[in-house]
Scaffold this active site. Sequence first.
Site, short mmCIF file in Angstrom:
data_model
loop_
_atom_site.label_atom_id
_atom_site.label_comp_id
_atom_site.label_asym_id
_atom_site.label_seq_id
_atom_site.Cartn_x
_atom_site.Cartn_y
_atom_site.Cartn_z
N LEU A 176 0.82 -1.21 0.00
CA LEU A 176 0.00 0.00 0.00
C LEU A 176 0.85 1.26 0.00
CD1 LEU A 176 -2.89 -0.64 2.56
CD2 LEU A 176 -2.84 -1.06 0.11
N GLU A 217 1.51 6.76 6.59
CA GLU A 217 2.89 6.93 6.12
C GLU A 217 3.45 8.29 6.54
OE1 GLU A 217 4.28 4.38 5.30
OE2 GLU A 217 2.68 3.09 4.59
N HIS A 220 4.75 8.10 9.96
CA HIS A 220 6.15 7.65 9.99
C HIS A 220 7.09 8.80 9.64
CE1 HIS A 220 5.32 3.47 10.67
NE2 HIS A 220 4.81 3.22 9.48
N HIS A 226 5.08 2.17 14.49
CA HIS A 226 3.87 1.35 14.58
C HIS A 226 3.47 1.17 16.03
CE1 HIS A 226 5.03 -0.42 10.44
NE2 HIS A 226 4.04 0.43 10.29
N ASP A 239 5.90 1.52 21.04
CA ASP A 239 6.10 2.57 20.04
C ASP A 239 6.76 3.82 20.61
OD1 ASP A 239 4.06 3.37 21.65
OD2 ASP A 239 2.64 3.80 20.04
N VAL A 241 5.71 5.68 22.86
CA VAL A 241 4.69 6.67 23.19
C VAL A 241 3.96 6.16 24.42
CG1 VAL A 241 2.55 7.77 22.44
CG2 VAL A 241 4.43 7.47 20.81
N THR A 244 -0.16 5.21 24.46
CA THR A 244 -0.72 4.14 23.63
C THR A 244 -0.43 2.81 24.32
OG1 THR A 244 1.32 4.03 22.33
CG2 THR A 244 -0.44 5.41 21.47
N ALA A 248 0.49 -6.57 21.23
CA ALA A 248 1.38 -7.63 20.75
C ALA A 248 1.80 -7.43 19.31
CB ALA A 248 0.70 -8.98 20.92
N ASP A 280 -8.92 1.32 6.47
CA ASP A 280 -9.11 2.78 6.53
C ASP A 280 -10.30 3.17 7.42
OD1 ASP A 280 -7.03 2.80 4.76
OD2 ASP A 280 -7.99 4.16 3.33
#
Lengths: 376, 112
Positions: A176, A217, A220, A226, A239, A241, A244, A248, A280
């Site tokens: 994608l 994207e 990123h 991720h 991640d 952060v 969040t 797994a 989406d």
Amino acid sequence: MTEPSPFPTPRRDLCGAMHVHRRLLNESMTYRARRAQIENRALQFESGRRSSARTGVITIPVVVHVVYNAAEENIDDQQIMSQLDVLNQDFRAANPDVSKVPDVWTSLVADTEIEFGLATKDPLGGPTNGIIRVKTAQSAFDTDDGVKSSATGGSDPWPTDQYLNMWVCQLGGGLLGYAQFPGGPPQTDGVVILHRAFGTSGTAAAPYNGGRTATHEIGHWLDLFHIWGDDDGACSNDDRVADTPNQADANVGAPDFPHVTCNNGPNGDMFMNYMDYTDDAAMFMFTMGQRERIDACLEGARSSFTVASQQAPAAQPAAAAQPAQPAQPAKQPVPAGGVTHDGDVERLLHDSERLTREVLDDIHNMLGLVGHRPSG
Amino acid sequence: MTGPGRPEAPPDVTGSWVHAFEEDTPAETVYRRADPDHPFPPARRPRRRIEFRPDGTYTERRPARDDRLNEARGRWEARGADRIAVTFPDGGGSPFTLTVLSRTPGRLVLAR
């Protein structure tokens, strides 16, 4: 969802972390130094030792490279504008589906105060609509950056410290899109999106016709990882952060809430986050913690965009959405005493110069290590 | 190094394979032959690709943090009738062994 794999899970040590960025690391020692600096800055923002100095919305100029082989890949302007519209909703928490965020996480929804507009000036200062169309002999591109160079059948980037370069093309292998983290080679900086996953009209096809591949994207590109921590289903990495939940592995499709992994109950995975792998229609939020990382990026490795935006606040983008009503007030320290934007810009420039010096020092030190400790 | 053509006729896995994760089962990981005429459906999760070359070299392209496919190069050799040993003499990964459950010209099934 755990990726079914007979391959061993990478160890979560330094070698494992380095392995993730192998290709870029092999190409450039400077990348390693830059990533270390970027992570240090992100940690300072996360820990509260530093906070964002920017005031108001940043507008990032975008150039879209439509690289097409088949006629249908030469997507129309409307499809491009539909993608810009999605970005200007998602990064402002103005997307209608933000209302679907579970109650337990509504307080974490972040307006990143970033908007995107098609460039109105080309690198030489001439007028442009921000869209480049290039015919290619390549039937499909891979993740090897081929689409980013005319020498390999793609389209050369505009200066990547002034524009967000978005390449739209046919990608092979069911891909994608892919991105490049800040700190990578400037000649390949930007994001690449499959034309069928770009925008909401034209060739965009379900379940990736919500424009969220570009949101992911660009996340990123703004230094977000991720949400599951890329640890192949383990619970040992996240991640970076704090707000969040640790989860797994990637979620796909449209999971039911809650989906508990890594003892993250009762609320489970935040699979509706843009940085998961859901469809989406199933992703609709960034968090305040993710905004902290983005802020660190925009005042560090990508500070050129902040400086440019705040130096030219009157330059309205061609496709910027109407100012949105954020779902939650963004964390935004207001400088005491009404410090002007000029002061902020000066600080950012100073930080950029210091960052450059630090990187050069790191490179110098690494070269010294190589020279004096060949066995590592 | 034992080549792919050793006498006990191990499965011929040579070629390039792409992870068709839609076909996975709890016990199996399914790969399809990389073929431009067989496009894989778009998926947000990048598809791992593996290649076993006749000269014993092995290339693996695995999903990375930025949604690219990062490449690791190593060696492979058949171990008996259904086992494939993969090593990375130049670094880039830990050695591992694959168990081949079945193979047709277009489909390779590995044990999880």
